[in-house]
Design a protein around this motif. Structure first.
Motif, PDB file in Angstrom:
ATOM      1  N   ILE A 163     -44.988  10.679 -40.177  1.00 37.84           N
ATOM      2  CA  ILE A 163     -46.341  11.147 -39.867  1.00 37.84           C
ATOM      3  C   ILE A 163     -46.351  12.172 -38.741  1.00 37.84           C
ATOM      4  N   ASN A 164     -45.715  11.819 -37.630  1.00 33.73           N
ATOM      5  CA  ASN A 164     -45.827  12.647 -36.431  1.00 33.73           C
ATOM      6  C   ASN A 164     -44.525  13.300 -36.016  1.00 33.73           C
ATOM      7  N   GLU A 165     -44.637  14.519 -35.486  1.00 34.69           N
ATOM      8  CA  GLU A 165     -43.517  15.233 -34.871  1.00 34.69           C
ATOM      9  C   GLU A 165     -43.767  15.244 -33.366  1.00 34.69           C
ATOM     10  N   PRO A 166     -43.346  14.167 -32.660  1.00 30.97           N
ATOM     11  CA  PRO A 166     -43.717  14.092 -31.246  1.00 30.97           C
ATOM     12  C   PRO A 166     -43.083  15.187 -30.383  1.00 30.97           C
ATOM     13  N   TYR A 167     -42.048  15.855 -30.900  1.00 32.47           N
ATOM     14  CA  TYR A 167     -41.331  16.812 -30.045  1.00 32.47           C
ATOM     15  C   TYR A 167     -41.604  18.265 -30.378  1.00 32.47           C
ATOM     16  N   ALA A 168     -42.672  18.520 -31.107  1.00 34.95           N
ATOM     17  CA  ALA A 168     -43.094  19.899 -31.339  1.00 34.95           C
ATOM     18  C   ALA A 168     -44.617  19.935 -31.267  1.00 34.95           C
ATOM     19  N   ASP A 169     -45.172  20.923 -30.525  1.00 35.37           N
ATOM     20  CA  ASP A 169     -46.619  20.966 -30.322  1.00 35.37           C
ATOM     21  C   ASP A 169     -47.355  21.597 -31.485  1.00 35.37           C
ATOM     22  N   ILE A 170     -46.798  22.691 -31.973  1.00 34.52           N
ATOM     23  CA  ILE A 170     -47.533  23.530 -32.926  1.00 34.52           C
ATOM     24  C   ILE A 170     -46.733  23.634 -34.218  1.00 34.52           C
ATOM     25  N   THR A 171     -47.152  22.901 -35.234  1.00 36.86           N
ATOM     26  CA  THR A 171     -46.423  22.932 -36.499  1.00 36.86           C
ATOM     27  C   THR A 171     -47.392  23.030 -37.675  1.00 36.86           C
ATOM     28  N   PRO A 172     -48.177  24.125 -37.735  1.00 38.92           N
ATOM     29  CA  PRO A 172     -49.138  24.244 -38.844  1.00 38.92           C
ATOM     30  C   PRO A 172     -48.450  24.338 -40.194  1.00 38.92           C
ATOM     31  N   HIS A 173     -47.157  24.643 -40.184  1.00 38.76           N
ATOM     32  CA  HIS A 173     -46.432  24.853 -41.447  1.00 38.76           C
ATOM     33  C   HIS A 173     -45.877  23.566 -42.027  1.00 38.76           C
ATOM     34  N   LEU A 174     -46.131  22.417 -41.408  1.00 37.48           N
ATOM     35  CA  LEU A 174     -45.686  21.165 -42.032  1.00 37.48           C
ATOM     36  C   LEU A 174     -46.529  20.901 -43.271  1.00 37.48           C
ATOM     37  N   ARG A 175     -45.851  20.540 -44.362  1.00 39.60           N
ATOM     38  CA  ARG A 175     -46.552  20.324 -45.626  1.00 39.60           C
ATOM     39  C   ARG A 175     -46.409  18.870 -46.050  1.00 39.60           C
ATOM     40  N   PRO A 176     -47.523  18.147 -46.193  1.00 38.46           N
ATOM     41  CA  PRO A 176     -47.463  16.729 -46.544  1.00 38.46           C
ATOM     42  C   PRO A 176     -46.634  16.460 -47.791  1.00 38.46           C
ATOM     43  N   LEU A 177     -46.676  17.403 -48.735  1.00 40.26           N
ATOM     44  CA  LEU A 177     -45.912  17.243 -49.971  1.00 40.26           C
ATOM     45  C   LEU A 177     -44.458  16.910 -49.706  1.00 40.26           C
ATOM     46  N   ASP A 178     -43.916  17.462 -48.618  1.00 38.94           N
ATOM     47  CA  ASP A 178     -42.496  17.278 -48.337  1.00 38.94           C
ATOM     48  C   ASP A 178     -42.201  15.908 -47.737  1.00 38.94           C
ATOM     49  N   GLY A 179     -43.231  15.132 -47.434  1.00 41.03           N
ATOM     50  CA  GLY A 179     -42.966  13.843 -46.811  1.00 41.03           C
ATOM     51  C   GLY A 179     -43.530  12.659 -47.582  1.00 41.03           C
ATOM     52  N   VAL A 180     -44.363  12.954 -48.576  1.00 40.44           N
ATOM     53  CA  VAL A 180     -45.044  11.865 -49.280  1.00 40.44           C
ATOM     54  C   VAL A 180     -44.099  11.143 -50.231  1.00 40.44           C
TER      55      VAL A 180
END
Lengths: 387, 392
Positions: free
Chosen positions: A74-91
């Motif tokens: 769910i979370n990337e605690p070590y990066a502030d700005i990651t608008p390019h994360l795509r839920p498809l890649d983690g679901v």
């Protein structure tokens, strides 16, 4: 597959209308009425049970948190700005929560990364009948998730890397949006060959106003920070959580900012939840704000979406509006109201059949149809093969 | 000098057949004559013996099984030399995140005991890849199991680019308190570098281009389709994410491990996927291995995928390759396809099916003589030839 629901109650102008038939063909609702005659593969005798549109949760992390596995996606605690994360890649489409969602009558979910970082990623709209994330996908880019308030601060403090005040978080978001605006205008000018930047690329639809900023905010101050930023950058805005949104009801109505409200069925385990009340929905709706309920899975189990609507009724909301807040309204907030949220000819064949009134928690889900795929949850349901 | 193997049972054209003779010359197989073919012809008039033939080394293989050298299409042989430990751990640049410039070929240790073990297990060729800690781990190489220096063993110095999906990268970087700690983050890192590489390739053709960047240079052969993308992925969803990225960037992708491949066999079949399955003999030591089964290979083959088996040495010792094939037979796979999964199929997957994986004329003379059925675990390798040289 073609399916007909015979002798069923469906919601119509504020009440449930008995003796109706609903025909689903090729994944769509093909016909609604009392006089349908058609040879179909499955005939479901509903004996005046209740058929409603498949439920929609407009904010969840379904499949990003995998049941029983301690480490989530769910979370990337070590990066502030990651608008390019795509839920498809983690679901994980085979996660038990997908089955739980279907059993709860939910056919569609907005899935997004977590709300611990200022800009955490794309919001995607998925159906729950998929066997891979791509199969269930409706809209991949349906918004960019941003977050304000205590959780962002807490994670920043833990990761020892980042801005730890509300001012800092807003500054970081503004900085990124400024960059994105400039990146976009530079890109349009075509004056120089420039390597693409993956995070900026992901923000272009937001900057162009094609998709909304989905702002996670509980407190009124945090909601206002989001409103301010959205206006500065001319962004569409949807408020997520909105625990104190009822304190700003008239302002949100005037600015036409919808709220995806919840999870309300949680204890006040953080300061920012102090004003939490089940009356929020009614207050907001009375003022004219579009409100959809969410259980913020895994904040709450996905099965509690119906409970959220029922609790609001307990606190004065009319049944009709409570039901709309888990069907039509989330469809409208997600921008997919042309195909989801109603039982209407031509719309997606997403239907949930309940044994009794759908907002009576004792009623059980007997069958769910998603894009015409039939899932049966009751042994007593009379299903016959048609001619 | 010629070597001639006479009699015995050869695995030829996909099945076990009686051999009359197999001739090896100058590192290649130059002639294969089956007993049946000879019987048909009847006895030809004895040809006058040429001089060279008199110097042939003839080995009688009666009752022996003659097979192509096995190929393991995914190993880490010698990247961590056995019995050495940390000082020799050259698997993963686990502080680098994206390290396409790193080459497994530069870290081979040719005196690792694993090379000899491989030969005793009938394995003559292996793909060696960096580990799966980084979203982009580095370049894979293909070598034969012989030689004092890597150059003597080389088949391909750089055959593929290693990518990792799923639990490993997010665990490694999450524990370091760094991005990425989700699957989405891992995919984002990979996309970012592929985008950079695409743009770098464009920019390189313009006049604005000045200094080379080693990481992006390393990515170019991949973007240009000259080398494969090798995707470490166990869970079905991770395999699908890998495929999604391969489609976006037009990559020539092979799926490594593919532990849950059987759950999406239809999709993989539709994509005509190439999968290197294993190490199935490991335990289910992390969540993404929970659906591991020896049936994956057969299910995928039935859908039309090209499937090879791997030990992932040192996860499972390299000698376990034929044992893994035997385990698949125990779980329902037919013998012939089990053998193809460690000969022809890995050769196809590695793009070497014109020279490796079969005992046919013109192929490399990587030949193994077994004293019993090769999938009977009790059988031993009696003789092993690599490029025609007898090494055991």
């Amino acid at each position: 597959m073609s399916i007909i629901f015979n002798n069923v109650r469906i919601p119509m102008s504020g009440t449930f209308f008995p003796g109706q038939k609903v025909l689903v063909e090729k994944g769509k609702v093909a016909s609604v009425g009392s006089m349908i005659r058609k040879n179909v593969e499955k005939v479901i005798e509903c004996e005046q049970k209740y058929l409603i549109p498949g439920l929609i949760d407009a904010h969840s992390h379904l499949g990003l948190f995998e049941s029983t596995v301690p480490v989530d996606d769910i979370n990337e605690p070590y990066a502030d700005i990651t608008p390019h994360l795509r839920p498809l890649d983690g679901v994980k489409m085979r996660d038990r929560a997908m089955e739980d969602a279907r059993r709860a009558g939910i056919s569609t979910c907005m899935v997004c990364p977590g709300s611990e970082r200022p800009i955490s990623g794309l919001c995607s709209i998925l159906k729950t009948n998929g066997n891979s994330a791509d199969v269930g996908l409706i809209v991949e880019q349906a918004g960019v998730l941003m977050s304000f308030g205590e959780q962002v601060k807490a994670t920043a403090k833990k990761s020892e890397k980042s801005y730890v005040t509300r001012m800092g978080v807003s500054a970081l978001i503004r900085e990124t949006l400024m960059k994105a605006q400039d990146y976009y205008s530079l890109k349009q000018s075509k004056k120089m060959v420039k390597d693409r930047e993956i995070d900026m690329e992901a923000l272009i639809p937001l900057i162009k106003g094609e998709v909304p900023m989905r702002a996670c905010a509980h407190r009124a101050e945090d909601i206002m920070a989001a409103v301010r930023i959205a206006e500065e950058f001319k962004l569409k805005l949807v408020i997520e959580y909105g625990t104190e949104a009822h304190l700003l009801a008239s302002l949100l109505a005037e600015k036409k900012i919808p709220v995806v409200l919840g999870p309300t069925l949680v204890p006040r385990f953080r300061y920012e939840l102090n004003e939490k009340t089940f009356e929020s929905a009614k207050i907001l709706m009375d003022a004219g704000v579009e409100v959809a309920f969410t259980c913020d899975y895994p904040g709450l189990p996905i099965e509690t979406l119906r409970v959220a609507a029922a609790m609001a009724i307990q606190y004065g909301l009319e049944e009709k509006r409570a039901l709309a807040a888990i069907t039509e309204v989330p469809a409208s907030i997600l921008g997919v109201d042309a195909r989801l949220g109603k039982i209407k000819k031509g719309m997606d064949g997403d239907l949930a059949l309940f044994s009794g009134h759908p907002l009576d928690i004792r009623s059980r889900l007997e069958a769910l149809v998603v894009d015409g795929d039939l899932f049966v949850f009751s042994n007593d349901l009379k299903i016959e093969s048609g001619n | 000098m010629k070597t001639i193997l006479e009699k015995g049972i050869i695995f030829y054209q996909g099945k076990f057949q009686e051999l009359d003779k197999l001739v090896i010359e100058k590192g290649k197989i130059t002639e294969v004559v089956l007993a049946s073919a000879k019987a048909k012809k009847g006895k030809p008039a004895p040809a006058p013996k040429k001089k060279s033939e008199t110097s042939a080394n003839v080995i009688n293989c009666s009752d022996r099984y003659i097979l192509p050298g096995f190929i393991d299409a995914h190993t880490h042989i010698s990247l961590e030399e056995e019995g050495v430990g940390y000082y020799d751990a050259d698997y993963n640049e686990s502080f680098g995140l994206a390290t396409p410039q790193v080459r497994a070929f530069d870290a081979l240790k040719m005196r690792d005991k694993a090379f000899n073990d491989a030969l005793h297990g009938g394995v003559t060729t292996a793909m060696i890849t960096p580990g799966s800690a980084n979203p982009i781990g580095g370049q894979c190489c293909i070598v034969k199991m012989v030689g004092n220096v890597a150059e003597a063993a080389v088949v391909k110095e750089s055959s593929g680019m290693k990518f990792a999906f799923g639990e490993n990268p997010k665990r490694v970087y999450g524990e370091q308190k760094k991005f990425p700690s989700t699957r989405m983050g891992t995919a984002a890192v990979i996309r970012e570098w592929l985008m950079k590489a695409q743009d770098y390739l464009k920019r390189k053709k313009t006049k604005e281009f000045k200094e080379r960047e080693i990481k992006l240079e390393a990515m170019l052969p991949l973007i240009e389709g000259k080398i494969q993308a090798r995707a470490h992925a166990h869970m079905a969803d991770d395999i699908i994410t890998a495929y999604r990225i391969a489609q976006e960037f037009n990559l020539d992708m092979v799926f490594d491990h593919c532990t849950e491949g059987h759950l999406i066999a239809k999709e993989l079949g539709k994509w005509k996927a190439r999968a290197v399955v294993g190490p199935t003999f490991s335990s289910r030591c992390k969540p993404e291995l929970r659906n591991k089964t020896f049936e994956t290979v057969e299910i995928l083959m039935d859908e039309g995928c090209v499937v090879a088996l791997t030990t992932d040495h040192p996860v499972i010792p390299i000698e376990g390759l034929s044992v893994a094939a035997a385990m698949c037979v125990r779980h329902g796979l037919d013998e012939e396809r089990a053998i193809k999964a460690i000969t022809e199929n890995p050769a196809i997957i590695l793009g070497l099916d014109k020279r490796l994986g079969k005992l046919e004329v013109g192929y490399d003379a990587d030949v193994v003589v077994w004293d019993g059925h090769p999938l009977d675990v009790r059988s031993k390798t009696e003789a092993v030839f690599v490029d025609g040289n007898k090494v055991i």
